[in-house]
Motif scaffolding. Structure first.
Motif, PDB file in Angstrom:
ATOM      1  N   ASN A  29       1.116  29.791  -6.939  1.00 21.55           N
ATOM      2  CA  ASN A  29       1.666  30.858  -6.895  1.00 21.55           C
ATOM      3  C   ASN A  29       2.264  31.381  -5.828  1.00 21.55           C
ATOM      4  N   TYR A  30       1.783  31.339  -4.619  1.00 14.83           N
ATOM      5  CA  TYR A  30       2.337  31.738  -3.476  1.00 14.83           C
ATOM      6  C   TYR A  30       3.626  30.812  -3.023  1.00 14.83           C
ATOM      7  N   PHE A  31       3.658  29.571  -3.250  1.00 16.34           N
ATOM      8  CA  PHE A  31       4.926  28.800  -3.222  1.00 16.34           C
ATOM      9  C   PHE A  31       5.956  29.146  -4.135  1.00 16.34           C
ATOM     10  N   HIS A  32       5.525  29.095  -5.416  1.00 17.65           N
ATOM     11  CA  HIS A  32       6.581  29.726  -6.203  1.00 17.65           C
ATOM     12  C   HIS A  32       7.341  31.169  -6.001  1.00 17.65           C
ATOM     13  N   GLN A  33       6.416  32.053  -5.309  1.00 13.87           N
ATOM     14  CA  GLN A  33       6.803  33.426  -4.842  1.00 13.87           C
ATOM     15  C   GLN A  33       7.813  33.169  -3.850  1.00 13.87           C
ATOM     16  N   ILE A  34       7.915  32.328  -2.885  1.00 17.59           N
ATOM     17  CA  ILE A  34       8.656  32.068  -1.852  1.00 17.59           C
ATOM     18  C   ILE A  34       9.943  31.542  -2.459  1.00 17.59           C
ATOM     19  N   CYS A  35       9.640  30.560  -3.229  1.00 14.05           N
ATOM     20  CA  CYS A  35      10.920  29.858  -3.945  1.00 14.05           C
ATOM     21  C   CYS A  35      11.867  30.793  -4.491  1.00 14.05           C
ATOM     22  N   TYR A  36      11.126  31.733  -5.268  1.00 13.85           N
ATOM     23  CA  TYR A  36      11.950  32.840  -5.993  1.00 13.85           C
ATOM     24  C   TYR A  36      12.497  33.699  -5.042  1.00 13.85           C
ATOM     25  N   ASP A  37      11.690  34.420  -4.137  1.00 13.90           N
ATOM     26  CA  ASP A  37      12.264  35.120  -3.157  1.00 13.90           C
ATOM     27  C   ASP A  37      13.354  35.035  -2.416  1.00 13.90           C
ATOM     28  N   TYR A  38      13.341  33.573  -1.746  1.00 15.17           N
ATOM     29  CA  TYR A  38      14.224  33.290  -0.793  1.00 15.17           C
ATOM     30  C   TYR A  38      15.287  32.389  -1.451  1.00 15.17           C
ATOM     31  N   PHE A  39      15.364  32.075  -2.731  1.00 12.67           N
ATOM     32  CA  PHE A  39      16.282  31.132  -3.136  1.00 12.67           C
ATOM     33  C   PHE A  39      16.638  31.617  -4.584  1.00 12.67           C
ATOM     34  N   TYR A  40      15.680  31.419  -5.802  1.00 11.41           N
ATOM     35  CA  TYR A  40      16.205  31.479  -7.034  1.00 11.41           C
ATOM     36  C   TYR A  40      16.757  32.904  -7.288  1.00 11.41           C
ATOM     37  N   SER A  41      16.087  33.992  -6.819  1.00  9.25           N
ATOM     38  CA  SER A  41      16.423  35.209  -6.975  1.00  9.25           C
ATOM     39  C   SER A  41      18.105  35.643  -6.562  1.00  9.25           C
ATOM     40  N   LYS A  42      18.290  34.902  -5.441  1.00  7.07           N
ATOM     41  CA  LYS A  42      19.751  35.128  -5.135  1.00  7.07           C
ATOM     42  C   LYS A  42      21.053  34.590  -6.095  1.00  7.07           C
ATOM     43  N   PHE A  43      20.313  33.720  -6.957  1.00  4.17           N
ATOM     44  CA  PHE A  43      21.325  33.116  -7.954  1.00  4.17           C
ATOM     45  C   PHE A  43      20.809  33.756  -9.297  1.00  4.17           C
ATOM     46  N   HIS A  44      20.043  34.656  -9.388  1.00  5.76           N
ATOM     47  CA  HIS A  44      19.805  35.118 -10.496  1.00  5.76           C
ATOM     48  C   HIS A  44      19.107  34.378 -11.471  1.00  5.76           C
ATOM     49  N   ASP A  83      28.568  24.076   5.359  1.00  2.00           N
ATOM     50  CA  ASP A  83      29.008  25.276   6.468  1.00  2.00           C
ATOM     51  C   ASP A  83      28.953  26.526   5.764  1.00  2.00           C
ATOM     52  N   ARG A  84      28.786  26.793   4.495  1.00  2.67           N
ATOM     53  CA  ARG A  84      29.017  27.908   3.836  1.00  2.67           C
ATOM     54  C   ARG A  84      27.396  28.642   3.720  1.00  2.67           C
ATOM     55  N   ASP A  85      26.369  27.925   3.942  1.00  5.01           N
ATOM     56  CA  ASP A  85      25.027  28.439   3.909  1.00  5.01           C
ATOM     57  C   ASP A  85      24.944  29.602   4.786  1.00  5.01           C
ATOM     58  N   LEU A  86      25.252  29.424   6.063  1.00  2.58           N
ATOM     59  CA  LEU A  86      24.799  30.782   7.161  1.00  2.58           C
ATOM     60  C   LEU A  86      25.675  31.817   6.464  1.00  2.58           C
ATOM     61  N   ARG A  87      26.802  31.740   6.082  1.00  2.00           N
ATOM     62  CA  ARG A  87      27.738  32.691   5.580  1.00  2.00           C
ATOM     63  C   ARG A  87      26.955  33.493   4.492  1.00  2.00           C
ATOM     64  N   LEU A  88      26.524  32.676   3.528  1.00  2.62           N
ATOM     65  CA  LEU A  88      25.901  33.178   2.292  1.00  2.62           C
ATOM     66  C   LEU A  88      24.458  33.428   2.193  1.00  2.62           C
ATOM     67  N   ASN A  89      23.898  32.972   3.510  1.00  2.89           N
ATOM     68  CA  ASN A  89      22.489  33.319   3.833  1.00  2.89           C
ATOM     69  C   ASN A  89      21.422  32.830   2.745  1.00  2.89           C
ATOM     70  N   VAL A  90      21.922  31.456   2.204  1.00  6.08           N
ATOM     71  CA  VAL A  90      21.050  30.888   1.507  1.00  6.08           C
ATOM     72  C   VAL A  90      21.186  29.203   1.633  1.00  6.08           C
ATOM     73  N   ALA A  91      20.244  28.511   1.723  1.00  4.58           N
ATOM     74  CA  ALA A  91      20.319  26.876   1.781  1.00  4.58           C
ATOM     75  C   ALA A  91      19.475  26.416   1.114  1.00  4.58           C
ATOM     76  N   PRO A  92      19.904  25.416   0.240  1.00  2.00           N
ATOM     77  CA  PRO A  92      21.321  25.100   0.243  1.00  2.00           C
ATOM     78  C   PRO A  92      21.984  26.320  -0.873  1.00  2.00           C
ATOM     79  N   HIS A  93      23.309  26.071  -0.888  1.00  2.00           N
ATOM     80  CA  HIS A  93      24.139  27.109  -1.261  1.00  2.00           C
ATOM     81  C   HIS A  93      24.366  26.972  -2.829  1.00  2.00           C
TER      82      HIS A  93
END
Length: 374
Positions: A272-287, A341-351
């Motif tokens: 559950n913790y691992f899924h939480q960080i996957c969601y918070d730092y990645f999937y949620s940014k893509f909705h 090279d877009r990752d830093l500007r978009l603040n998500v990796a991968p983009h």
């Protein structure tokens, strides 16, 4: 006095297509596309070749196979006078093509030279290896250990920050640092104090995951890779995989030895913790994704995030670390071609988010729901 073992029946239900590869592939001249029926037939090669020999077309088939052309196998068969009912006699199994062979951004159909195969048992039935499930659990447990005991991993965190900038191949990058992370997290049994890295010291040796029960071939579909951007754009790619359809039940056994410090409850909490960080730092940014508990990420084609603990180590400061990892493992040309090279500007990796389509619906690749049955 006997050793104590706790046994559990566990189920993962596929919430999206799940792919576990066996390293093999079906070549473009080894399957028959039936576009009107939205399926492909994977023939039994011995039965098919016997039919060719019976009609004295085996030589023509051999000439077709060695030709360096792009003519689909189904077209060649029609030219030889074969009908769909004859394909059925050779059929090993079939796959629904559904939303595969989607159009690319150039407007051309996204075709492929081969289809990556799902792992199958000696009887030809798909299954999920216990090693794949244990690898998923291992990553989650290590991420949770880092979260629970940050001071324990502080020096390694700094070491990874420095060494990530060194050029290395994908399989070599941070490999020694990863071993050290796992040693800090799991090698606690002290069975061989002089060799801490020895596998006998790993407390996960007491966590035994069986292979899943065989799964019906009817649960397989043809899944095409789709990159999904932050702008909501879909970019189909010419990569096809055999994948389990949503709703497929993956049933397996978990046995926990008394020397293993993890209970089923702590394993589920780590997932559950691992899924939480996957969601918070990645999937949620893509909705995309979901914040619900009990979600796991399994198999290939899911993307970099599901295989790393970097987000557990660096949290909001992870993107620059991932960026330099990509830069130094891919090489500058590939790094630019994939637009990292877009990752830093978009603040998500991968983009881009790794997705696929099934029954006209976009899915995140490799999502499942885990539950203990006993």
């Amino acid at each position: 006095m006997g050793e104590r073992l706790n046994h559990y029946k566990v189920k993962i239900t596929a919430l999206s297509p799940i792919f576990i590869g066996d390293g093999k592939a079906i070549g473009k001249k080894e399957y028959i596309i039936l576009p009107m029926e939205q399926k492909i037939i994977v023939p039994d090669m011995e039965k098919m070749y016997a039919a060719f020999r019976k009609k004295r077309q085996d030589q023509a088939y051999m000439e077709y196979m060695v030709k360096n052309d792009k003519e689909p196998f189904g077209i060649w068969l029609k030219q030889q006078g074969y009908k769909t009912y004859e394909y059925e006699k050779w059929k090993k199994y079939e796959l629904n093509t559904g939303d595969a062979f989607l159009q690319t951004k150039t407007g051309k159909a996204a075709t492929t030279k081969e289809i990556a195969c799902f792992v199958k048992d000696p009887y030809g039935l798909p299954y999920v290896p216990g090693s794949s499930i244990k690898g998923m659990i291992r990553t989650a447990l290590l991420a949770n250990e880092i979260h629970q005991n940050p001071k324990k991993f502080y020096s390694l965190k700094n070491k990874i920050d420095e060494n990530a900038r060194q050029k290395a191949g994908r399989n070599q990058c941070l490999s020694s640092e990863t071993r050290e992370l796992e040693t800090h997290g799991f090698h606690t049994l002290n069975r061989r104090e002089e060799k801490v890295l020895d596998a006998v010291n790993c407390n996960l040796s007491g966590l035994i995951i069986s292979d899943s029960q065989p799964i019906s071939l009817k649960q397989l579909t043809l899944s095409q890779k789709v990159d999904y951007t932050l702008k909501g754009e879909e970019k189909p790619l010419p990569i096809l995989r055999e994948a389990l359809i949503p709703g497929t039940e993956i049933l397996f056994d978990v046995t926990i030895h008394e020397e293993c410090p993890y209970t089923m409850e702590t394993i589920l909490a780590a997932l559950n913790y691992f899924h939480q960080i996957c969601y918070d730092y990645f999937y949620s940014k893509f909705h995309r994704g979901t914040a619900e508990e009990g979600v796991v990420w399994l198999g290939g084609g899911v993307g970099f995030l599901s295989k790393t603990v970097l987000y557990a180590l660096y949290e909001k400061k992870t993107v620059p670390i991932v960026d330099v990892v990509f830069k130094n493992t891919l090489g500058f040309k590939i790094y630019q071609r994939h637009k990292h090279d877009r990752d830093l500007r978009l603040n998500v990796a991968p983009h881009v988010c790794k997705c696929t389509r099934y029954h006209n619906q976009l899915y995140d690749m490799g999502m499942g729901k885990i539950e203990v049955l006993k």
